[in-house]
Design a protein around this motif. Structure first.
Motif, PDB file in Angstrom:
ATOM      1  N   ARG A 206       0.821  -1.257  -0.259  1.00  0.00           N
ATOM      2  CA  ARG A 206      -0.017  -0.063  -0.029  1.00  0.00           C
ATOM      3  C   ARG A 206       0.882   1.249  -0.001  1.00  0.00           C
ATOM      4  O   ARG A 206       0.494   2.328  -0.745  1.00  0.00           O
ATOM      5  CB  ARG A 206      -0.772  -0.104   1.222  1.00  0.00           C
ATOM      6  N   ARG A 207       2.119   1.211   0.811  1.00  0.00           N
ATOM      7  CA  ARG A 207       3.009   2.317   0.810  1.00  0.00           C
ATOM      8  C   ARG A 207       3.552   2.434  -0.645  1.00  0.00           C
ATOM      9  O   ARG A 207       3.764   3.748  -1.190  1.00  0.00           O
ATOM     10  CB  ARG A 207       4.128   2.230   1.729  1.00  0.00           C
ATOM     11  N   LEU A 208       3.654   1.396  -1.404  1.00  0.00           N
ATOM     12  CA  LEU A 208       4.195   1.717  -2.850  1.00  0.00           C
ATOM     13  C   LEU A 208       3.212   2.433  -3.686  1.00  0.00           C
ATOM     14  O   LEU A 208       3.406   3.286  -4.397  1.00  0.00           O
ATOM     15  CB  LEU A 208       4.569   0.289  -3.533  1.00  0.00           C
ATOM     16  N   ALA A 209       1.603   2.091  -3.383  1.00  0.00           N
ATOM     17  CA  ALA A 209       1.050   2.764  -4.283  1.00  0.00           C
ATOM     18  C   ALA A 209       0.905   4.071  -3.874  1.00  0.00           C
ATOM     19  O   ALA A 209       0.742   4.997  -4.819  1.00  0.00           O
ATOM     20  CB  ALA A 209      -0.473   1.813  -3.941  1.00  0.00           C
ATOM     21  N   GLU A 210       0.718   4.384  -2.620  1.00  0.00           N
ATOM     22  CA  GLU A 210       0.866   5.757  -2.190  1.00  0.00           C
ATOM     23  C   GLU A 210       2.060   6.717  -2.716  1.00  0.00           C
ATOM     24  O   GLU A 210       2.024   7.695  -2.899  1.00  0.00           O
ATOM     25  CB  GLU A 210       1.065   5.956  -0.664  1.00  0.00           C
ATOM     26  N   ARG A 211       3.254   6.053  -3.210  1.00  0.00           N
ATOM     27  CA  ARG A 211       4.282   6.667  -3.773  1.00  0.00           C
ATOM     28  C   ARG A 211       4.451   6.854  -5.241  1.00  0.00           C
ATOM     29  O   ARG A 211       5.340   6.875  -5.952  1.00  0.00           O
ATOM     30  CB  ARG A 211       5.712   6.113  -3.290  1.00  0.00           C
ATOM     31  N   CYS A 212       3.078   6.374  -5.718  1.00  0.00           N
ATOM     32  CA  CYS A 212       2.831   6.617  -7.126  1.00  0.00           C
ATOM     33  C   CYS A 212       3.604   5.626  -8.097  1.00  0.00           C
ATOM     34  O   CYS A 212       4.004   5.800  -9.285  1.00  0.00           O
ATOM     35  CB  CYS A 212       3.319   7.849  -7.667  1.00  0.00           C
ATOM     36  N   VAL A 213       3.982   4.488  -7.523  1.00  0.00           N
ATOM     37  CA  VAL A 213       4.391   3.265  -8.201  1.00  0.00           C
ATOM     38  C   VAL A 213       3.377   2.708  -9.300  1.00  0.00           C
ATOM     39  O   VAL A 213       2.191   2.565  -8.430  1.00  0.00           O
ATOM     40  CB  VAL A 213       5.010   2.251  -7.274  1.00  0.00           C
ATOM     41  N   ALA A 214       3.659   2.560 -10.390  1.00  0.00           N
ATOM     42  CA  ALA A 214       2.497   2.381 -11.479  1.00  0.00           C
ATOM     43  C   ALA A 214       2.209   0.792 -11.503  1.00  0.00           C
ATOM     44  O   ALA A 214       1.225   0.430 -12.062  1.00  0.00           O
ATOM     45  CB  ALA A 214       2.918   2.799 -12.742  1.00  0.00           C
ATOM     46  N   GLY A 215       3.316   0.061 -11.117  1.00  0.00           N
ATOM     47  CA  GLY A 215       2.975  -1.498 -11.201  1.00  0.00           C
ATOM     48  C   GLY A 215       4.078  -2.368  -9.864  1.00  0.00           C
ATOM     49  O   GLY A 215       4.972  -1.702  -9.908  1.00  0.00           O
ATOM     50  N   VAL A 216       3.586  -3.315  -9.715  1.00  0.00           N
ATOM     51  CA  VAL A 216       4.259  -4.342  -8.767  1.00  0.00           C
ATOM     52  C   VAL A 216       4.195  -5.652  -9.239  1.00  0.00           C
ATOM     53  O   VAL A 216       3.377  -6.312  -9.670  1.00  0.00           O
ATOM     54  CB  VAL A 216       3.835  -4.089  -7.436  1.00  0.00           C
ATOM     55  N   LEU A 217       5.577  -6.448  -9.036  1.00  0.00           N
ATOM     56  CA  LEU A 217       5.699  -7.766  -9.331  1.00  0.00           C
ATOM     57  C   LEU A 217       5.625  -8.537  -8.185  1.00  0.00           C
ATOM     58  O   LEU A 217       6.572  -8.344  -7.191  1.00  0.00           O
ATOM     59  CB  LEU A 217       6.898  -7.791 -10.136  1.00  0.00           C
ATOM     60  N   VAL A 218       4.819  -9.427  -8.113  1.00  0.00           N
ATOM     61  CA  VAL A 218       4.493 -10.114  -6.927  1.00  0.00           C
ATOM     62  C   VAL A 218       4.168 -11.635  -7.289  1.00  0.00           C
ATOM     63  O   VAL A 218       3.731 -12.034  -8.537  1.00  0.00           O
ATOM     64  CB  VAL A 218       3.230  -9.651  -6.171  1.00  0.00           C
ATOM     65  N   VAL A 226      -6.048  -8.457  -3.045  1.00  0.00           N
ATOM     66  CA  VAL A 226      -6.889  -8.076  -1.790  1.00  0.00           C
ATOM     67  C   VAL A 226      -6.123  -6.959  -1.049  1.00  0.00           C
ATOM     68  O   VAL A 226      -6.783  -5.978  -0.427  1.00  0.00           O
ATOM     69  CB  VAL A 226      -6.763  -9.237  -0.757  1.00  0.00           C
ATOM     70  N   ALA A 227      -4.866  -6.809  -0.881  1.00  0.00           N
ATOM     71  CA  ALA A 227      -4.258  -5.604   0.011  1.00  0.00           C
ATOM     72  C   ALA A 227      -4.542  -4.236  -0.713  1.00  0.00           C
ATOM     73  O   ALA A 227      -4.508  -3.432   0.018  1.00  0.00           O
ATOM     74  CB  ALA A 227      -2.616  -5.954  -0.089  1.00  0.00           C
ATOM     75  N   LEU A 228      -4.513  -4.426  -2.104  1.00  0.00           N
ATOM     76  CA  LEU A 228      -4.848  -2.956  -2.916  1.00  0.00           C
ATOM     77  C   LEU A 228      -6.342  -2.535  -2.974  1.00  0.00           C
ATOM     78  O   LEU A 228      -6.657  -1.603  -3.331  1.00  0.00           O
ATOM     79  CB  LEU A 228      -4.171  -2.964  -3.984  1.00  0.00           C
ATOM     80  N   THR A 229      -7.251  -3.312  -2.605  1.00  0.00           N
ATOM     81  CA  THR A 229      -8.706  -3.215  -2.646  1.00  0.00           C
ATOM     82  C   THR A 229      -9.188  -2.439  -1.362  1.00  0.00           C
ATOM     83  O   THR A 229      -8.953  -2.829  -0.026  1.00  0.00           O
ATOM     84  CB  THR A 229      -9.536  -4.540  -2.556  1.00  0.00           C
ATOM     85  N   PRO A 230      -9.679  -1.010  -1.715  1.00  0.00           N
ATOM     86  CA  PRO A 230     -10.068  -0.283  -0.485  1.00  0.00           C
ATOM     87  C   PRO A 230     -10.943  -1.029   0.169  1.00  0.00           C
ATOM     88  O   PRO A 230     -12.023  -1.713  -0.286  1.00  0.00           O
ATOM     89  CB  PRO A 230     -10.665   1.137  -1.282  1.00  0.00           C
ATOM     90  N   LEU A 231     -11.161  -0.666   1.635  1.00  0.00           N
ATOM     91  CA  LEU A 231     -12.159  -1.034   2.398  1.00  0.00           C
ATOM     92  C   LEU A 231     -13.562  -0.264   2.345  1.00  0.00           C
ATOM     93  O   LEU A 231     -13.236   0.977   1.900  1.00  0.00           O
ATOM     94  CB  LEU A 231     -11.704  -1.151   3.912  1.00  0.00           C
ATOM     95  N   PRO A 232     -14.559  -1.009   2.333  1.00  0.00           N
ATOM     96  CA  PRO A 232     -15.612  -0.046   2.005  1.00  0.00           C
ATOM     97  C   PRO A 232     -15.760   1.019   3.136  1.00  0.00           C
ATOM     98  O   PRO A 232     -15.094   0.802   4.220  1.00  0.00           O
ATOM     99  CB  PRO A 232     -17.098  -1.129   2.456  1.00  0.00           C
ATOM    100  N   SER A 233     -16.301   2.234   2.879  1.00  0.00           N
ATOM    101  CA  SER A 233     -16.144   3.343   3.965  1.00  0.00           C
ATOM    102  C   SER A 233     -16.648   3.122   5.113  1.00  0.00           C
ATOM    103  O   SER A 233     -16.292   3.695   6.029  1.00  0.00           O
ATOM    104  CB  SER A 233     -16.870   4.432   3.150  1.00  0.00           C
ATOM    105  N   GLY A 234     -17.652   2.353   5.371  1.00  0.00           N
ATOM    106  CA  GLY A 234     -18.196   2.102   6.733  1.00  0.00           C
ATOM    107  C   GLY A 234     -17.263   1.113   7.487  1.00  0.00           C
ATOM    108  O   GLY A 234     -17.478   1.273   8.830  1.00  0.00           O
ATOM    109  N   LEU A 235     -16.123   0.690   6.993  1.00  0.00           N
ATOM    110  CA  LEU A 235     -15.467  -0.004   7.902  1.00  0.00           C
ATOM    111  C   LEU A 235     -13.973   0.672   8.159  1.00  0.00           C
ATOM    112  O   LEU A 235     -13.081   0.108   8.895  1.00  0.00           O
ATOM    113  CB  LEU A 235     -14.980  -1.546   6.842  1.00  0.00           C
TER     114      LEU A 235
END
Length: 236
Positions: A206-218, A226-235
């Motif tokens: 998630r920190r890589l995404a915040e730093r404007c990294v455009a892609g990640v090899l995993v 799952v890690a990059l999917t935002p939680l629903p606002s209520g959670l």
């Protein structure tokens, strides 16, 4: 959202660079599948990370010394060993991108690969190249990802024609986009992270995404999604 690139396919669950790993990556919803490409002695592109078969098949011979028929015989003992690049084109849907990590960068093999890609007319296919000479030779064939050693030569690769720069996770600056001239993709894990190459940590991702990294090899594209999917606002 940051693109998820399945490193050697879904290699966390399946044998790397295999049909099963490709299918698993597609099922997991990866954006691109990364595949290592080498050439046989008779000029056929095949999918394997290592130069030889010692790790995969306890066979010390080098792929560059074997013909396609030799690999076919080996598959009788080791099913799925070192598939052909054409198998990847057939198995991975056109809607899923490909990143070809080109391990053989001799002029002859690069020219052969250019012909293969022209014939395949594969959309959304990227070339991962390691040297400035290879980048210059393959400009115009497909978008190029510069797999520079530690990002130290990023400007030179961009000047040579690279479209994207690949960095290792520890080399990404903590407070700003890593490179202004080109988008950056990052290989998760590796040196200085305490994780194997391709292994992820959800908070680091998630920190890589915040730093404007455009892609990640995993290695595990499903966990990355799952890690990059935002939680629903209520959670939150």
């Amino acid at each position: 959202m940051m693109r998820i690139v399945a490193h050697r396919g879904h290699s966390a669950r399946y044998k790397e660079n295999s049909v099963a790993a490709w299918r698993g990556a597609v099922k997991a919803g990866t954006d691109l599948v990364e595949i290592d490409v080498r050439f046989t002695a008779d000029g056929y592109p095949v999918c394997c990370h290592d130069p030889d078969l010692a790790r995969l098949a306890s066979d010390p011979r080098f792929i560059s010394d074997l013909e396609l028929g030799d690999l076919a015989e080996l598959r009788d003992v080791h099913p799925g060993l070192v598939p052909e690049l054409g198998d990847a084109f057939a198995e991975i849907p056109a809607g899923t991108g490909l990143l070809l990590d080109v391990k053989d960068e001799l002029p002859r093999t690069l020219d052969l690969l250019a012909v293969v890609l022209k014939q395949a007319a594969r959309p959304n296919c990227f070339l991962g190249l390691h040297s400035l000479q290879a980048v210059r030779r393959m400009v115009g064939v497909a978008p190029i990802v510069a797999l520079s050693p530690r990002g130290s030569d990023s400007d030179a690769f961009v000047a040579a024609g690279a479209d994207i720069i690949r960095l290792w996770e520890p080399d990404v600056p903590s407070s700003r986009p890593p490179i202004d001239a080109a988008p950056v993709w990052v290989t998760a894990g590796g040196e200085e992270t305490g994780r194997a190459v391709g292994e992820i940590d959800a908070s680091c991702l998630r920190r890589l995404a915040e730093r404007c990294v455009a892609g990640v090899l995993v290695n595990d594209p499903e966990a990355a999604r799952v890690a990059l999917t935002p939680l629903p606002s209520g959670l939150i």
